[in-house]
Design a protein around this motif. Structure first.
Motif, short mmCIF file in Angstrom:
data_model
loop_
_atom_site.label_atom_id
_atom_site.label_comp_id
_atom_site.label_asym_id
_atom_site.label_seq_id
_atom_site.Cartn_x
_atom_site.Cartn_y
_atom_site.Cartn_z
N ALA A 28 20.45 54.33 105.90
CA ALA A 28 20.19 55.67 105.80
C ALA A 28 20.87 55.90 106.90
CB ALA A 28 19.83 56.07 105.52
N GLY A 29 20.82 55.23 108.52
CA GLY A 29 20.60 56.15 109.74
C GLY A 29 22.22 54.96 110.48
N ALA A 30 21.89 54.28 110.15
CA ALA A 30 23.30 53.07 111.18
C ALA A 30 24.99 54.07 110.74
CB ALA A 30 23.61 52.31 110.68
N PRO A 31 25.08 54.62 109.93
CA PRO A 31 26.42 55.30 109.82
C PRO A 31 26.10 56.96 110.55
CG PRO A 31 25.75 54.10 107.38
CD PRO A 31 25.29 54.28 108.76
N LEU A 32 25.11 57.32 110.53
CA LEU A 32 24.69 58.97 110.17
C LEU A 32 24.67 58.32 112.27
CD1 LEU A 32 23.77 60.30 107.92
CD2 LEU A 32 25.95 60.56 108.15
N VAL A 33 24.10 57.88 112.66
CA VAL A 33 22.89 58.13 113.83
C VAL A 33 25.09 58.00 115.21
CG1 VAL A 33 22.43 56.78 115.65
CG2 VAL A 33 21.35 58.04 113.38
N SER A 34 25.75 57.37 114.26
CA SER A 34 27.15 56.63 114.79
C SER A 34 27.90 57.45 115.30
CB SER A 34 27.77 55.17 114.40
OG SER A 34 28.63 55.20 112.87
N VAL A 132 26.42 56.75 100.40
CA VAL A 132 26.41 58.33 100.77
C VAL A 132 26.23 58.16 102.10
CG1 VAL A 132 25.31 60.06 100.29
CG2 VAL A 132 25.34 58.74 98.54
N SER A 133 25.81 57.71 102.66
CA SER A 133 25.75 57.87 104.24
C SER A 133 26.90 57.68 105.15
CB SER A 133 24.23 57.06 105.12
OG SER A 133 24.09 56.81 106.07
N VAL A 134 28.24 56.36 104.43
CA VAL A 134 29.36 56.18 105.16
C VAL A 134 29.82 57.65 104.76
CG1 VAL A 134 31.10 55.06 104.52
CG2 VAL A 134 29.47 54.18 105.03
N LEU A 175 33.15 53.87 111.78
CA LEU A 175 33.47 53.66 110.07
C LEU A 175 34.67 53.49 109.86
CD1 LEU A 175 33.79 58.37 109.62
CD2 LEU A 175 32.31 56.81 108.75
N ALA A 176 35.77 52.44 110.42
CA ALA A 176 36.74 51.84 109.97
C ALA A 176 35.82 51.05 109.66
CB ALA A 176 37.86 52.02 111.07
N THR A 177 35.35 50.08 110.19
CA THR A 177 34.30 49.16 109.98
C THR A 177 33.30 48.77 108.80
OG1 THR A 177 34.36 48.33 112.44
CG2 THR A 177 33.30 47.59 110.97
N THR A 182 31.53 49.20 101.72
CA THR A 182 30.75 49.95 100.94
C THR A 182 32.06 49.53 99.22
OG1 THR A 182 32.38 51.55 101.22
CG2 THR A 182 29.78 52.23 102.28
N LEU A 183 33.26 49.66 99.35
CA LEU A 183 33.96 48.84 98.52
C LEU A 183 33.52 48.17 97.33
CD1 LEU A 183 37.28 49.02 99.96
CD2 LEU A 183 36.06 50.98 99.41
N PRO A 184 33.12 46.35 97.38
CA PRO A 184 32.42 46.61 96.31
C PRO A 184 30.92 47.16 95.62
CG PRO A 184 32.53 44.82 98.40
CD PRO A 184 32.96 46.25 98.68
N LEU A 185 30.43 47.51 96.31
CA LEU A 185 29.45 48.38 95.90
C LEU A 185 29.88 49.79 94.81
CD1 LEU A 185 26.95 49.33 98.50
CD2 LEU A 185 26.68 47.93 96.78
N ILE A 186 31.63 50.52 94.97
CA ILE A 186 32.16 51.22 94.40
C ILE A 186 32.58 50.48 93.11
CG2 ILE A 186 33.57 52.93 94.42
CD1 ILE A 186 32.66 53.81 96.77
#
Length: 448
Positions: A28-34, A132-134, A175-177, A182-186
């Motif tokens: 939850a935090g890593a994408p948003l905190v960054s 969702v966080s990404v 974000l580019a990383t 997330t893509l395999p999960l989708i």
């Protein structure tokens, strides 16, 4: 013999809940905190790993180690970095930097081991939160580009305070990383099982393209290049056997690493054409830095000058030839090129060690499920490209980003392994090919 206090504490329900809590906090935090404070990305994985370590019974539920050969290779590389303090200009700073690299690597290992052993009940929730966080981080990046409202609020800047056009470079790189885990999960369906498979695959292909359009509005040329190259590798690995793509990709990365001093100098001769064809005057400065660093690296081609040596050079010592773009700029802290940074700091020995790490990483990817490999190869391509045109290799936020991405891939791998029924919930999904044999999908995709 009565159980010890630590064993009783580790068995407590509240303590056992800390491992999923640590992974949930990272997801939850890593994408948003960054998006708000990118530097904090170097600290968040450490806190999350601490929670996972306590929640796992202080490591008791994380054993055995998933890939001893790769872990030993990372430990050997860190030992080489520490040994470079012997011939470095500033040994104290080198050892301090290696200490930070080491505890970041240990935190990444703990998170990786926790992700591949997390309870299946928590796995789906953590995966959903991560995706969702990404997505929210991408929305936040777009909002910041419209007027830097969030950027100004977080940093306490007034509405009239100037904001650098490169202020969002790190956010774009993050974000580019993180888009790739997330893509395999989708695409594979653990999170969207009820959706038609063509729709899921279409979303997985559309996501990086939409992000690429958003990144084109930033000034981060490295993020733009990373997302485009990653998308190309992803498409190739989907359309072709991933084994072929993996071998070509690894060969290209290692060839670029080995030949870095040559092309680092050769690009300087192409500087005028590159500056006119690529946005931003920073390209000319990078060409001059790479040329100077490449020539210094060849002065000590075996062991290099020691870790973080570039910051110890004076401007006159580093740029011993006339320069135009770097003439009035301050001291250079790092080469802005990961390949040249390894060459100048650790020499040919460091290049061999880094090449070995890449080969072991490729071997690890070969054991992934078929649905995992395109995204893993795309992530490797994007990270490798951004590393050779942008930030310093040993910066804490960059190492924290790599730890977060690895944890994301581990979560995706476990979700896919459980979803397609290849393994039992208690088994490690990203199996070591040498111990368990390659996955069924990996065997099918292997080239003859």
């Amino acid at each position: 013999m009565p159980p010890s206090f630590l064993s009783r504490l580790a068995a407590a329900p509240a303590c056992m809940a800390l491992m999923p809590a640590g992974l949930l906090l990272l997801a939850a935090g890593a994408p948003l905190v960054s998006m708000l404070v990118p530097r904090f990305l170097g600290t968040l994985p450490l806190a999350c790993a601490g929670l996972c370590l306590i929640g796992s019974g202080f490591g008791a539920r994380l054993r055995p180690l998933p890939d001893r050969r790769l872990i030993l290779a990372v430990a050997g590389f860190l030992a080489l970095c520490a040994a470079s303090a012997i011939w470095a200009v500033d040994p104290g700073f080198v050892l301090e930097r290696v200490a930070k690299m080491t505890y970041t690597a240990v935190a990444g290992l703990v998170l990786w081991m926790a992700a591949i052993r997390i309870d299946p009940v928590w796995l789906r929730r953590i995966g959903v939160v991560f995706c969702v966080s990404v997505a929210l981080a991408g929305v936040l990046l777009l909002e910041e580009m419209t007027g830097h409202l969030v950027y100004r609020a977080v940093r306490g800047l007034s509405e009239t305070a100037p904001v650098s056009p490169h202020a969002l470079n790190r956010e774009a790189v993050v974000l580019a990383t993180l888009i790739w885990p997330t893509l395999p999960l989708i695409a594979a369906g653990p999170l969207l099982m009820r959706w038609p498979r063509p729709l899921r695959q279409g979303l997985a292909i559309l996501a990086p393209l939409v992000l690429a359009l958003a990144l084109f509005r930033t000034e981060s040329q490295s993020a733009m290049a990373g997302i485009l190259v990653g998308a190309a590798v992803y498409a190739l690995a989907v359309a072709m056997p991933p084994a072929w793509v993996r071998r070509v990709l690894l060969a290209g990365i290692i060839a670029g690493l080995v030949s870095a001093p040559l092309w680092g100098q050769g690009l300087q001769a192409m500087q005028p054409r590159l500056i006119t064809s690529v946005r931003g005057a920073a390209v000319g400065a990078r060409m001059e830095i790479w040329d100077a660093v490449a020539r210094r690296a060849l002065e000590r081609p075996v062991l290099g000058w020691g870790l973080e040596v570039v910051r110890t050079f004076s401007h006159a010592a580093l740029f011993d030839r006339p320069v135009r773009h770097m003439r009035n700029r301050p001291l250079t802290l790092h080469p802005h090129n990961g390949a040249l940074q390894i060459w100048i700091e650790l020499g040919g020995i460091g290049v061999l060690a880094a090449s070995g790490l890449l080969l072991l990483l490729g071997r690890r990817i070969a054991g992934f499920a078929r649905a995992m490999q395109p995204a893993a190869l795309a992530g490797l391509a994007a990270l490798s490209l951004m590393a050779v045109v942008s930030h310093g290799l040993w910066q804490s936020w960059w190492l924290g980003l790599i730890s977060t991405a690895i944890t994301g891939f581990a979560l995706a791998g476990r979700a896919i392994a459980l979803w397609d029924g290849r393994q039992k919930p208690e088994e490690v999904p990203l199996s070591d090919p040498e111990r368990h044999g390659p996955s069924v999908s990996a065997q099918k995709d292997a080239s003859p």
